[in-house]
Design a protein around this motif. Sequence first.
Motif, mmCIF file in Angstrom:
data_model
loop_
_atom_site.group_PDB
_atom_site.id
_atom_site.type_symbol
_atom_site.label_atom_id
_atom_site.label_comp_id
_atom_site.label_asym_id
_atom_site.label_seq_id
_atom_site.Cartn_x
_atom_site.Cartn_y
_atom_site.Cartn_z
ATOM 1 N N GLN A 13 -39.312 39.013 -12.741
ATOM 2 C CA GLN A 13 -37.908 38.856 -12.357
ATOM 3 C C GLN A 13 -37.710 39.153 -10.872
ATOM 4 O O GLN A 13 -36.933 38.478 -10.196
ATOM 5 N N GLN A 68 -36.296 36.597 -8.022
ATOM 6 C CA GLN A 68 -35.155 36.886 -7.162
ATOM 7 C C GLN A 68 -35.461 36.580 -5.699
ATOM 8 O O GLN A 68 -34.625 36.053 -4.980
ATOM 9 N N GLU A 124 -33.350 33.914 -3.563
ATOM 10 C CA GLU A 124 -32.663 34.276 -2.322
ATOM 11 C C GLU A 124 -33.073 33.349 -1.174
ATOM 12 O O GLU A 124 -32.319 33.162 -0.222
#
Length: 426
Positions: free
Chosen positions: A340, A344, A348
């Motif tokens: 995870q 991310q 981003e």
Amino acid sequence: MIRKVKGTRDILPPESRLWQAVEAEAVRTFGAFGYDEIRLPLLEPTELFVRGVGEGTDIVGKEMYTFTDRKGRSLTLRPEGTAGVARAYIENGLGQRPHPLRLFYAGPMFRYEKMQRGRYRQFSQIGIELLGAATPEADVEVLLALHTYLGRLGFDDLVILLNDLGDPEDRAPYVARLKEELGPHREALCADCRRRWDENPLRILDCKVERCREIVSGTTPIAETVSAEARAHVDRVRELLETLGVAVRPAPRLVRGLDYYMRTVFEVVSPALGEHAVICGGGRYDRLIADLGGPAVPGVGFAIGEDRLVDVLPEAYCRRVLEVPFVAVVPVGAAAAAAQALAQRLREAGVRTEVEVSGRSLRAGLKWAAKTGARVAVIVGEDEAARGEAVVRDMAAGEQRTVTVDALVEAVEPLLEADGGADDGH
RNA sequence: GUGGGCGUAGCUCAGCUGGUAGAGCACAGGAUUGUGGCUCCUGUGGCCGUGGGUUCGAGCCCCAUCGCCCACCCCA
């Protein structure tokens, strides 16, 4: 099983992306012309459409979803967008704002019709309205916006058909003249046209029956009978469009089904959908707002049938929209948290990233990644997680390398650039 | 509103002169306990649109009904 209401439809992924793209492009293009979105109710008083669209039209006569609410008021699911815009203009005192007013809308409309391809009971329209300018230049701006929009979607074979309907005062004399000219041939017309004779004689001009077309071809085009002012207006529109390089084809027999149109009227038809498949229709409506009890404010605009537009979207455009590269992160063992966190980082950086969350084995996880069409798989197990690393696998090439977490984005991004036509087929 | 075509698995379809439902694809798992796309195996999945009738027996025949598609009409 509970099924959807006849004439409605479910727009599923990935087709929904095309809808999003077309709508986003509308916001972008029309926004560049200064048009801002107006969001209006789907439910309006029935009276609005009876007075706005016209009692004699098919839309009002037999196609509206009309019902009475709990207090006995007659409400109607909007069958088109312009009447609502006019209502909102009056009700919100938009006449007080600097003119002209440039408005954009998009959303569902409802008409109770027998459906077939490209014709639904709930369908969506994208439209713009330019209110408060009566000049030919206003019409030209609207047509230019339309032309620009269709061009940005990649269309190169669409033709804008243009006609001059004259002013409302020109209508009755023309109809009389038309009947006079058609009179000798009345019995030779098709059954539908003999019905139209009284109901809506202008529509005879639009008949597709060969014999009717022959007869109609001998009549005087409406544009030749209209007032000098109306004629000069539409001539000027054509002239300006020509200098702007916007291709328009004269359509002397084009009439529209809504009563409020006058002078400039136009349609865009798609060869792919056949002659009847109008994907956009519009025109000038200088009397509408006044007819609804508002000030005498002229207007011009159009509505695009979004369902039909999406249906005939150029293939290259669809490919570009549908083939968004993405990354699949596959954890191995107890590496869910690390997976995870990696995802991310990618998100981003603007990379579309999905994580395997079904607890699959690495083998099944990669199979899933391949099947969903991931361009890159990022594999992270307990070992990699402990070392702050991840495995970046190019799915098309079948090659992979281990990178540090900090180098992840720069390792992944070049792999997403590639055209990637090699992987998943069909 | 008018005319025509079609309803069997999520999709595409097969199913003989009526004998208790099949394939391919898709989906899930495995063969390969940390490496996908090929192959193989296994599994999930159907009141055969619905109701009635004929029959010992109906996916198949008959009637009705609903739904979907196409054309006309009309429109986006």
